[in-house]
Scaffold this motif. Structure first.
Motif, short mmCIF file in Angstrom:
data_model
loop_
_atom_site.label_atom_id
_atom_site.label_comp_id
_atom_site.label_asym_id
_atom_site.label_seq_id
_atom_site.Cartn_x
_atom_site.Cartn_y
_atom_site.Cartn_z
N LYS A 1 1.59 -16.01 -6.23
CA LYS A 1 1.68 -16.00 -4.69
C LYS A 1 2.09 -14.69 -4.27
CE LYS A 1 3.21 -18.77 -0.55
NZ LYS A 1 1.75 -18.80 -0.05
N GLY A 2 1.38 -14.05 -3.33
CA GLY A 2 1.99 -12.84 -2.71
C GLY A 2 1.88 -11.62 -3.30
N ALA A 3 1.39 -11.48 -4.74
CA ALA A 3 1.17 -10.26 -5.56
C ALA A 3 0.47 -9.15 -4.98
CB ALA A 3 0.51 -10.88 -6.96
N GLY A 4 -0.50 -9.65 -4.02
CA GLY A 4 -0.96 -8.33 -3.51
C GLY A 4 -0.60 -7.97 -1.84
N GLU A 5 0.32 -8.52 -1.53
CA GLU A 5 0.52 -8.59 -0.11
C GLU A 5 1.10 -6.98 0.15
OE1 GLU A 5 3.63 -11.37 1.21
OE2 GLU A 5 2.07 -13.09 1.32
N GLY A 6 1.91 -6.45 -0.70
CA GLY A 6 2.25 -5.00 -0.59
C GLY A 6 1.15 -4.27 -0.52
N SER A 7 0.05 -4.51 -1.00
CA SER A 7 -1.22 -3.65 -1.03
C SER A 7 -2.22 -4.13 0.08
CB SER A 7 -1.74 -3.30 -2.48
OG SER A 7 -1.02 -2.89 -3.39
N ALA A 8 -1.72 -5.06 0.79
CA ALA A 8 -2.44 -5.44 1.89
C ALA A 8 -3.76 -6.20 1.40
CB ALA A 8 -2.82 -4.15 2.80
N ILE A 9 -3.56 -6.91 0.31
CA ILE A 9 -4.38 -7.91 -0.25
C ILE A 9 -4.05 -9.29 -0.09
CG2 ILE A 9 -5.90 -8.64 -2.20
CD1 ILE A 9 -5.56 -5.68 -3.27
N LEU A 10 -4.65 -10.32 0.45
CA LEU A 10 -4.07 -11.50 0.75
C LEU A 10 -4.49 -12.34 -0.20
CD1 LEU A 10 -5.13 -11.63 4.49
CD2 LEU A 10 -3.13 -11.00 3.55
N ASP A 11 -3.73 -13.44 -0.49
CA ASP A 11 -4.06 -14.49 -1.38
C ASP A 11 -5.33 -15.26 -1.15
OD1 ASP A 11 -1.48 -14.22 -2.27
OD2 ASP A 11 -0.84 -15.95 -1.46
N ASN B 1 8.67 5.16 -9.84
CA ASN B 1 7.47 4.70 -9.41
C ASN B 1 6.87 5.24 -8.04
OD1 ASN B 1 9.37 3.07 -8.21
ND2 ASN B 1 8.28 1.34 -8.00
N MET B 2 7.04 6.57 -8.02
CA MET B 2 6.42 7.07 -6.77
C MET B 2 5.07 6.67 -6.23
SD MET B 2 7.39 10.95 -7.75
CE MET B 2 6.56 11.62 -6.13
N PRO B 3 4.14 6.29 -6.95
CA PRO B 3 2.79 5.95 -6.31
C PRO B 3 3.12 4.52 -5.51
CG PRO B 3 2.37 6.62 -8.46
CD PRO B 3 3.87 6.75 -8.25
N GLY B 4 4.10 3.67 -6.03
CA GLY B 4 4.30 2.49 -5.32
C GLY B 4 4.56 2.61 -3.88
N ALA B 5 5.03 3.83 -3.22
CA ALA B 5 5.10 4.12 -1.97
C ALA B 5 3.91 4.03 -0.97
CB ALA B 5 5.89 5.40 -1.70
N VAL B 6 2.82 4.47 -1.81
CA VAL B 6 1.33 4.36 -1.21
C VAL B 6 0.60 3.23 -1.69
CG1 VAL B 6 1.49 6.61 -0.05
CG2 VAL B 6 0.94 6.31 -2.36
N PRO B 7 1.06 2.05 -1.88
CA PRO B 7 0.31 1.02 -2.77
C PRO B 7 -1.04 0.68 -2.45
CG PRO B 7 1.62 0.02 -1.27
CD PRO B 7 1.93 1.51 -0.95
N ARG B 8 -1.48 0.52 -1.48
CA ARG B 8 -2.99 0.39 -1.07
C ARG B 8 -3.80 1.40 -1.65
NH1 ARG B 8 -6.48 -3.51 1.09
NH2 ARG B 8 -8.45 -2.86 1.43
N THR B 9 -3.43 2.74 -1.65
CA THR B 9 -4.15 3.89 -2.23
C THR B 9 -4.10 3.61 -3.73
OG1 THR B 9 -4.06 5.12 -0.09
CG2 THR B 9 -4.54 6.35 -2.30
N SER B 10 -2.93 3.47 -4.13
CA SER B 10 -2.40 3.46 -5.53
C SER B 10 -3.33 2.47 -6.32
CB SER B 10 -0.99 3.55 -5.86
OG SER B 10 -0.64 4.71 -5.24
#
Length: 377
Positions: free
Chosen positions: A37-47, A299-308
């Motif tokens: 649950k919530g794994a994708g929220e940081g990348s703007a992906i909903l459950d 983990n630099m790319p974690g700052a732009v998670p949707r793109t990454s």
């Protein structure tokens, strides 16, 4: 096969190991996917998007880790070591050569681990490292520009300068994927850019592309010293596949660098190419040594998670599908995945990792002429 996608818990790590598109491809083939649950929220992906693709949403990390195959982005942190076990197949970035505690945990548990960064095609390319190297390289220059601002501890230098005032002097150590992307952004911002590498062909490629917009130099200790002592921003972009990065900048060299200059060491995942590098986080990204600002977020790319996330999973999906369909037999038929194997049943199977810690290296047991047990769905 039962496949788990846990939520990343590393500091400000908002990427996720699988997108709904990959989930759908798996579930359509009869596999079961557990997404925390919530794994994708940081990348703007909903459950709900995962559920729509056929995933089961589970409430705990323990449930996600209970799967036969666990797909992540970053290496397990200490709090996750308890989930490691012998019947687990782990597919993620590992960077073991700079992480002895994780290496020991994987060996003690008997976990079979395949590292994204060492999956290698027959032509020598690292397909699962390339997308994040592209992101990290472009970010390195952006981040360096921010930390050159006096308010962030830097020299107060504008990357592109202004008419009558010189631009920032940017030095890039390494002309691979990270370095070439860092140079691309630095040139675009109007900086004076010098790229150093031991590979003449890579330097020739950049010279042909940029036609005088940047300088190239063969990398050796004298050239490194001459260039970093005049630099406002140094970007460490060195890669030894699966192994620890060499120190190209020593502690003694820092004393000769410009005060309040900035180092962005993208090689931090592999131990860093600067002697004074130590991993930092997005919450506390910088520190200063001898008047030089160090940015060493692991983990630099974690700052732009949707793109990454989408850039990464575009490449990992085909391998996830292969592992789900074939289990460990995929390592016998796919040489790229076979290169990715780092640990198996308490053995180190990647030479650079064993060498980093002076441990025994075991030959890869999944060569086509070997008989091995497979992990079946």
């Amino acid at each position: 096969m039962l496949i788990g996608v846990p939520k990343e818990i590393k500091d400000n790590e908002n990427r996720v190991g699988m997108t709904p598109g990959t989930v759908r491809a798996l579930t359509q083939r009869g596999h079961q996917v557990l997404v925390q649950k919530g794994a994708g929220e940081g990348s703007a992906i909903l459950d709900a998007e995962y559920q729509g693709a056929g995933a089961h949403i589970v409430t705990s990390a323990e449930e996600a880790w209970s799967a036969q195959l666990v797909v992540k982005v970053k290496e397990p942190v200490a709090a996750e070591y308890r989930y490691l076990r012998q019947d687990l197949l782990l597919f993620t970035y590992l960077h073991l050569a700079s992480d002895k505690p994780l290496t020991e945990a994987l060996l003690a548990s008997g976990t079979t681990s395949i590292a994204y960064e060492t999956v290698q095609t027959d032509d020598g390319k690292l397909p699962l490292l390339i997308p994040m190297s592209e992101v990290a390289g472009r970010m390195a220059t952006q981040i360096g520009a921010v930390y050159l601002q006096r308010s962030h501890g830097g020299r107060g230098v504008l990357m592109g300068g202004v008419p009558g005032v010189a631009p920032a002097n940017v030095v890039v150590l390494g002309a691979g994927i990270v370095g070439s992307n860092a140079a691309r952004v630095a040139v675009g911002m109007g900086a004076q850019v010098t790229v150093l590498d031991v590979n003449h062909d890579r330097l020739k490629y950049l010279d042909d592309i940029y036609r005088g917009q940047l300088q190239t130099r063969i990398s050796n200790s004298q050239a490194i010293e001459e260039n970093i002592y005049q630099a406002d921003l140094v970007i460490g972009a060195v890669l030894i596949p699966g192994g620890r990065a060499p120190w190209l900048i020593t502690r003694d060299m820092l004393q000769q660098m410009r005060r309040s200059s900035v180092i962005v060491d993208v090689a931090v995942d592999q131990g860093g190419c600067v002697e004074t590098t130590k991993p930092t986080t997005h919450s506390q990204p910088t520190y200063e040594v001898d008047g030089v600002v160090h940015y060493c977020v692991a983990n630099m790319p974690g700052a732009v998670p949707r793109t990454s996330t989408f850039a990464l999973t575009n490449q990992t999906a085909v391998y996830v599908l292969r592992l789900a369909e074939q289990g460990l037999q995929a390592l016998q038929t796919d040489s790229s995945l076979r290169h990715g194997l780092n640990t198996y049943r308490g053995m180190i199977t990647y030479a650079a990792v064993a060498d980093a810690f002076g441990l025994q290296h075991h030959s890869n047991p999944f060569c086509p002429d070997n008989n091995t047990l497979s992990l079946r769905s």
